[in-house]
Motif scaffolding. Structure first.
Motif, mmCIF file in Angstrom:
data_model
loop_
_atom_site.group_PDB
_atom_site.id
_atom_site.type_symbol
_atom_site.label_atom_id
_atom_site.label_comp_id
_atom_site.label_asym_id
_atom_site.label_seq_id
_atom_site.Cartn_x
_atom_site.Cartn_y
_atom_site.Cartn_z
ATOM 1 N N LEU A 214 0.837 -1.204 0.000
ATOM 2 C CA LEU A 214 0.000 0.000 0.000
ATOM 3 C C LEU A 214 0.873 1.255 0.000
ATOM 4 O O LEU A 214 0.624 2.193 -0.765
ATOM 5 C CB LEU A 214 -0.963 -0.011 1.187
ATOM 6 N N ASP A 215 1.927 1.281 0.850
ATOM 7 C CA ASP A 215 2.776 2.483 0.890
ATOM 8 C C ASP A 215 3.589 2.644 -0.396
ATOM 9 O O ASP A 215 4.130 3.712 -0.646
ATOM 10 C CB ASP A 215 3.782 2.512 2.039
ATOM 11 N N SER A 216 3.714 1.620 -1.173
ATOM 12 C CA SER A 216 4.535 1.744 -2.375
ATOM 13 C C SER A 216 3.668 1.739 -3.646
ATOM 14 O O SER A 216 3.324 2.786 -4.184
ATOM 15 C CB SER A 216 5.560 0.604 -2.408
ATOM 16 N N GLN B 273 -1.117 8.287 -7.383
ATOM 17 C CA GLN B 273 -0.453 9.527 -7.818
ATOM 18 C C GLN B 273 -0.531 9.744 -9.331
ATOM 19 O O GLN B 273 -0.409 10.862 -9.802
ATOM 20 C CB GLN B 273 1.017 9.533 -7.358
ATOM 21 N N THR B 274 -0.749 8.662 -10.069
ATOM 22 C CA THR B 274 -0.814 8.808 -11.527
ATOM 23 C C THR B 274 -2.184 9.344 -11.976
ATOM 24 O O THR B 274 -2.373 9.671 -13.130
ATOM 25 C CB THR B 274 -0.605 7.457 -12.260
ATOM 26 N N LEU C 279 -2.470 7.735 5.050
ATOM 27 C CA LEU C 279 -1.410 7.470 4.075
ATOM 28 C C LEU C 279 -1.602 8.342 2.834
ATOM 29 O O LEU C 279 -0.659 8.991 2.356
ATOM 30 C CB LEU C 279 -1.436 5.979 3.709
ATOM 31 N N LEU C 280 -2.830 8.380 2.315
ATOM 32 C CA LEU C 280 -3.109 9.187 1.114
ATOM 33 C C LEU C 280 -2.863 10.676 1.411
ATOM 34 O O LEU C 280 -2.216 11.382 0.616
ATOM 35 C CB LEU C 280 -4.554 8.972 0.650
ATOM 36 N N GLU C 281 -3.348 11.119 2.567
ATOM 37 C CA GLU C 281 -3.190 12.550 2.902
ATOM 38 C C GLU C 281 -1.722 12.915 3.081
ATOM 39 O O GLU C 281 -1.297 14.008 2.697
ATOM 40 C CB GLU C 281 -4.005 12.893 4.152
ATOM 41 N N SER C 282 -0.944 11.980 3.643
ATOM 42 C CA SER C 282 0.484 12.276 3.841
ATOM 43 C C SER C 282 1.210 12.464 2.505
ATOM 44 O O SER C 282 2.285 13.046 2.439
ATOM 45 C CB SER C 282 1.153 11.157 4.652
ATOM 46 N N LYS C 283 0.606 11.953 1.433
ATOM 47 C CA LYS C 283 1.224 12.121 0.100
ATOM 48 C C LYS C 283 0.481 13.194 -0.705
ATOM 49 O O LYS C 283 0.618 13.273 -1.923
ATOM 50 C CB LYS C 283 1.163 10.797 -0.691
ATOM 51 N N ASN C 284 -0.350 13.979 0.004
ATOM 52 C CA ASN C 284 -1.132 15.057 -0.639
ATOM 53 C C ASN C 284 -2.049 14.557 -1.754
ATOM 54 O O ASN C 284 -2.260 15.250 -2.750
ATOM 55 C CB ASN C 284 -0.211 16.147 -1.194
ATOM 56 N N ILE C 285 -2.564 13.356 -1.586
ATOM 57 C CA ILE C 285 -3.526 12.829 -2.569
ATOM 58 C C ILE C 285 -4.922 13.113 -2.020
ATOM 59 O O ILE C 285 -5.239 12.688 -0.904
ATOM 60 C CB ILE C 285 -3.307 11.315 -2.781
#
Ligand code: NAD
Ligand code: ZN
Length: 368
Positions: A24-26, A33-34, A58-64
């Motif tokens: 999930l993290d990868s 992100q795509t 997890l999604l929010e930490s990657k600004n998704i």
């Protein structure tokens, strides 16, 4: 990590299935992100505080961009009413075709959210993150989505394929033992219909289910079997019926037990009884029935039911099966482990009433 690619011939669509740990993290994040979509996680009430919360973080930490909705856990909430409530919430939030859904949960969640995705704004993308073994090896593959009604299970729905499936074995860490057996029985079934070596692995290594590398191999092999079958018959018109091995009897048991028995427990009995039917029909050696029973026992399945108490009622319940023709039940039968019986491109068979009676009386003795 292992991958599989599902190709649907009818509309030339394809999508990936990823199987592994920490994916999930990868891989999941890379996938999100795509896309420029807003991702809406939909889950059930048991999984909100841990799995859905972690996924949203997890999604929010990657600004998704993402949001999260949930509905009460359990088969009884796989309904049109639940779907409608979720739709109304999405509409109130002004979400349109710019969203993509993430179904995070067991088969109830993937079936319901898949159906929601098929109809919301005439269809939005859906990704599956199955969290039960059954959803990994069965419900998240093949594109059947739907809800139950008072008349029966899965009667309203659509064939709708996800854009991707992420099977992260870490998610199974909290899965209760009863839920494990539901998945294991479907894997045993896959081995029995198509892959003797998969069956033998399950026969010889019951203690290895906690070993991640082994489990990932078993899930991959099992998904491969369902993949090969559904790719030939997305709409369930022919060879896909093979996936119903053990289910003519399994479904009758579930009906007569008013669904108070687990699906896996009912299908395990169904598998043994239909294997016995294969032997009585002269297709398969009787010793294999004992071999299958021993294997299922390794996985602590009770193999007990009150459904055979009244055999006339049992016959009526079997006729309700979708494979029945002219009030006659039909079965997937085995020639051997890993090989189903086939004649003139036919995959399901009715049997003489005397053979059916012998099997039912035997089942009453074995499983009551
Ligand atoms: N579409 C298909 O091809 C297909 C195939 C097989 C089954 N199904 C459907 O799947 C459904 C059954 O799926 P299921 O057995 O996954 O049931 P489920 O979705 O109800 O999950 C079982 C229970 O386990 C809980 N749970 C899920 N993941 C968990 C986790 N990681 N840790 C702890 N608890 C967890 C859930 O909250 C629920 O209470 C049925 O509705 C059936 O019709 C569909
Ligand atoms: Zn099943």
């Amino acid at each position: 990590m292992k991958t599989l690619e599902i190709h649907i011939q009818e509309n030339a669509k394809h999508y990936p299935i990823y199987i592994g740990t920490n994916i999930l993290d990868s891989h999941f994040i890379a996938y999100c992100q795509t896309s420029r979509k807003k991702w809406i996680i939909i889950t059930d009430s048991h999984l909100v505080d841990n799995l859905a919360h972690d996924l949203q973080n997890l999604l929010e930490s990657k600004n998704i961009p993402c949001d999260q909705l949930h509905f009460p856990a359990g088969e009884s909430y796989k309904t049109r009413e639940t779907k409608q409530k979720l739709e109304d919430t999405l509409l109130k939030k002004n979400y349109g075709r710019d969203v993509a859904l993430i179904a995070l949960g067991g088969g109830v969640v993937t079936d319901l959210v898949g159906f929601l995705a098929a109809t919301y704004c005439r269809g939005v993308p859906v990704m599956y993150i199955p969290t039960t073994l059954l959803a990994m090896v069965d419900a998240s593959i093949g594109g059947k989505t739907g809800v139950n009604t008072a008349t029966g299970k899965n009667l309203i729905g659509a064939f709708y394929q996800p854009v991707a499936v992420f099977m992260d074995l870490n998610l199974l860490k909290t899965l209760p033992p009863k839920e494990w057996s539901n998945g294991i029985v479907e894997i045993v079934k896959h081995g029995l219909i198509q892959d003797k070596s998969l069956f033998q692995l399950l026969q010889n290594n019951p203690e290895k289910m906690t070993d991640c590398a082994y489990l990932s191999h078993i899930i991959h092999e099992s998904c491969k079997i369902k993949q090969q079958i559904i790719q030939q018959d997305e709409r369930d018109l022919g060879i896909r019926q093979l996936l119903n091995f053990g289910h003519t009897i399994g479904h009758a048991i579930e009906t007569l037990e008013d669904f108070h028995i687990g699906h896996g427990e009912a299908v395990a009995i169904g598998i043994i009884a239909e294997a016995y039917l294969s032997a009585l029909s002269g297709f398969m050696d009787i010793s294999i029935v004992e071999e299958i029973t021993r294997t299922l026992r390794h996985y602590h399945l009770p193999l007990k039911t009150s459904a055979f108490n009244d055999l006339d009622l049992f016959k009526k319940a079997m006729i309700l099966d979708k494979k029945s023709v002219s009030q006659t039940p039909r079965f997937v039968l085995l020639d051997d482990i890993g090989k189903t019986h086939q004649e003139n491109e036919q995959h399901v068979f009715s049997v003489d009433s005397s053979i059916l009676d012998t099997m039912l009386e035997w089942s009453q003795k074995c499983f009551s």
